[in-house]
Design an enzyme around this catalytic site. Structure first.
Site, PDB file in Angstrom:
ATOM      1  CD  GLU A 134     -30.434  -4.587  42.934  1.00 25.21           C
ATOM      2  OE1 GLU A 134     -30.804  -4.059  43.990  1.00 25.21           O
ATOM      3  OE2 GLU A 134     -31.208  -4.812  41.980  1.00 25.21           O
ATOM      4  CG  ASP A 149     -37.204   0.728  37.840  1.00 29.78           C
ATOM      5  OD1 ASP A 149     -35.994   0.747  37.537  1.00 29.78           O
ATOM      6  OD2 ASP A 149     -37.706  -0.163  38.555  1.00 29.78           O
ATOM      7  CD  GLU A 209     -41.529  -8.927  38.756  1.00 32.18           C
ATOM      8  OE1 GLU A 209     -42.143  -8.703  39.815  1.00 32.18           O
ATOM      9  OE2 GLU A 209     -40.429  -8.410  38.507  1.00 32.18           O
ATOM     10  CD  GLU A 249     -41.432  -1.583  43.055  1.00 30.24           C
ATOM     11  OE1 GLU A 249     -42.061  -2.584  43.485  1.00 30.24           O
ATOM     12  OE2 GLU A 249     -40.193  -1.567  42.958  1.00 30.24           O
TER      13      GLU A 249
END
Ligand code: DMJ
Length: 567
Positions: free
Chosen positions: A124, A264, A357, A378
């Site tokens: 992150e 991802d 989600e 996204e």
């Protein structure tokens, strides 16, 4: 038919299929090129809060709630706000406001320090902070002279270097795979967890590679590359990876994986690293990994999860994070597949008002504890890419509808709030930094892409633009170094081919019959070998004119054999 397959089939085709692949002349842009010019009435009324133009909207809702309030916040909040400041700077440049960009750069140069006793997540912190600093440094020093001369003395790069050095201790493991968590001041702490995710150790190469290129210190790129290579060596014979692993033993912990959480950005960074750095190695990894995903996870327009060892389906679920995949497929040139998946995600967005989600496809219900929508980017991201590739105005309608939902359900005084439960639209007091860095940015770029006009960029997984530089492409073939926009003169007007039609292996198509304008194919993927020989289907690419996957014949040649034999 299994209930899962049955549901998938119904979900896939029950809704409208208004979207079409369009290669005709693009519509004129409905938005203004610069923020000082208000949006045209027809869009501004629908998309923006009453009385505010685009610029005021971003400045008031984003800038003033982060940077200028920073003196009133607690130290923990301050760390978060500093990170938010990173997002703000990047978005300010995209919006074209150099004055505020300068103000934010100076503010950060003055206030930001990493010498703090804080346990941070390496992934992150890399995508949000290191990526933010590196990207902003490049934007601050590019030839457009955004900053008053002499004011910028590489302060952001120095900060990035300081942060990068703090990252290095994480890679000190027997495998070279980095710990997921480190303390910024003290490095890896005693008894730190050795568990990490595939994304966590396979999505560092863009930021750390860029840092090495900018500083001339190869340690960052080497550490990220070593980790990526180790991770890739852990793939199964099916070219699949799991979701979580142990950085000390190098053993998989969770064998099931898909294209969503925990995995991802691993896929995303393989192809983007290839585009940014031009190393064939990245393409080879990506190509094998992409084909394995299409083979084992894809079911029509949907993607389920599967066991990396057997390829057998494990979980039939749609997650909000998966919605980035169509955007990635645009980069590959697999536009047709991107378009059909995107439609499914947008269908669910329409059904719930936002994207939940997790949706259980086999049970046709929301996941009982994951009914939230934390303002994720996204779907907007994929919409932006698909619009760039096709110029199909339908994607603008999608973007408009996303903006409308955000304004209707999530706008609160001072910002936008995450949705706690999409069935009740109850909100919670949280706005992730990716809302500014990505969701807003991609929506903005959908309607005004003037930022992209004279430069080829890739966007990191956190939406930070990194320019594609030939100097970073030691081995990059000239074929791939096309301009961002190909302008093709037709009889009456210029046709602007999309930046995203810049394929990794461009081929051309002719529109309007013989003598018509030639543009790069929107979907072409080269066969692995230039003589079109093959041993397996995986070595065959996508046909330029039909956008169909080529397969390997018994005689060992790539072609449209499946379609020919089914005629
Ligand atoms: C972002 O932080 C990044 O895109 C990350 O790779 C996964 N998704 C979140 C936002 O949803």
């Amino acid at each position: 038919m299994s209930p899962a397959l049955d549901t998938l089939k119904r979900l896939a085709f029950i809704h409208h299929s208004k979207s079409k692949l369009s290669s005709s002349s693009p519509p004129s842009h409905p938005s203004s090129a610069h923020l000082s010019i208000p949006l045209p009435i027809e869009l501004s009324g629908k998309m923006m809060p009453a009385g505010l133009g685009m610029w005021a909207f971003f400045l008031l809702a984003i800038y003033s709630t982060t940077v200028s309030n920073a003196s009133h916040i607690t130290s923990r909040e301050a760390a978060r706000k500093k990170i938010m400041g990173e997002k703000v700077r990047k978005i300010l440049v995209v919006l074209g406001n150099d004055t505020e960009f300068e103000r934010a750069v100076l503010w950060l140069s003055d206030k930001l320090t990493f010498n703090v006793d804080a346990r941070i997540n390496l992934f992150e912190c890399n995508i949000r902070v290191l990526g933010g600093l590196v990207s902003a440094h490049i934007l601050a020093t590019d030839p457009s002279n955004r900053l008053v001369q002499g004011i910028y003395k590489n302060q952001l790069l120095s900060l990035a270097e300081d942060l990068g050095q703090r990252f290095l201790s994480a890679f000190n493991t027997p495998t070279g795979l980095p710990y997921a968590w480190i303390n910024l001041k003290y490095g890896v702490m005693e008894n730190e967890t050795t568990e990490t995710s595939t994304s966590g150790c396979g999505s560092l190469i863009l930021e750390m590679g860029a840092l090495s290129r900018l500083t001339g210190d190869s340690r960052y790129e080497e550490a990220a590359l070593r980790a990526l290579r180790k991770l890739w060596s852990m793939r199964s014979p099916l070219n699949l990876l799991g979701t979580t692993l142990d950085v000390v033993t190098g053993d998989w912990i969770e064998y099931s994986s898909g294209i969503g959480a925990g995995v991802d950005s691993f896929y995303e960074y393989l192809i983007k690293a290839y585009i940014l750095f031009g190393r064939e190695e990245f393409w080879d990894m990506f190509h094998s990994a992409y084909l394995a995903v299409q083979k084992y996870f894809r079911h029509g327009p949907w993607y389920h999860e599967a066991d990396m060892r057997t390829g057998k389906a494990t979980y039939w679920q749609l997650t909000s994070l998966q919605a980035f995949w169509p955007g990635l497929q645009v980069l590959v040139g697999d536009i047709s597949a991107a378009n059909s998946s995107h439609r499914e995600f947008f269908y669910l967005w329409g059904r719930f008002g936002v994207l939940p989600e997790r949706y259980l496809l086999d049970q046709e219900m929301l996941h009982p504890t994951e009914k939230y929508y934390p303002l994720r980017p996204e779907l907007a991201e994929s919409t932006f890419y698909l619009y760039q590739a096709t110029k199909d105005p339908w994607y603008m309608e999608v973007g408009e509808s996303i903006v409308k939902s955000l304004n209707t359900y999530t706008k609160v005084e001072g910002g936008f709030a995450s949705v706690k439960d999409v069935t009740t639209m109850q909100l919670e007091d949280h706005m992730h930094s990716f809302f500014l860095a990505e969701t807003c940015k991609y929506l903005y770029l959908l309607f005004d892409d003037s930022f992209l006009a004279n430069q080829n960029y890739i966007f990191t997984t956190e939406g930070h633009p990194l320019p594609i530089r030939s100097s970073w492409h030691a081995k990059f073939s000239q074929d791939y170094l096309l301009t961002n926009w190909s302008t093709i003169k037709g009889e009456n007007q210029a046709i602007r081919a999309s930046a995203m039609s810049l394929q990794v292996c461009p081929d051309t198509l002719t529109f309007g019959g013989n003598g018509g304008p030639r543009v790069e194919s929107a979907c072409h993927v080269c066969d692995a070998r230039s003589d079109h020989r093959c041993r397996t289907d995986e070595e065959c690419g996508v046909d330029a004119s039909t956008c169909r996957q080529r397969t390997c014949s018994v005689a060992g040649y790539c072609g449209l054999w499946y379609f020919i034999s089914s005629l």
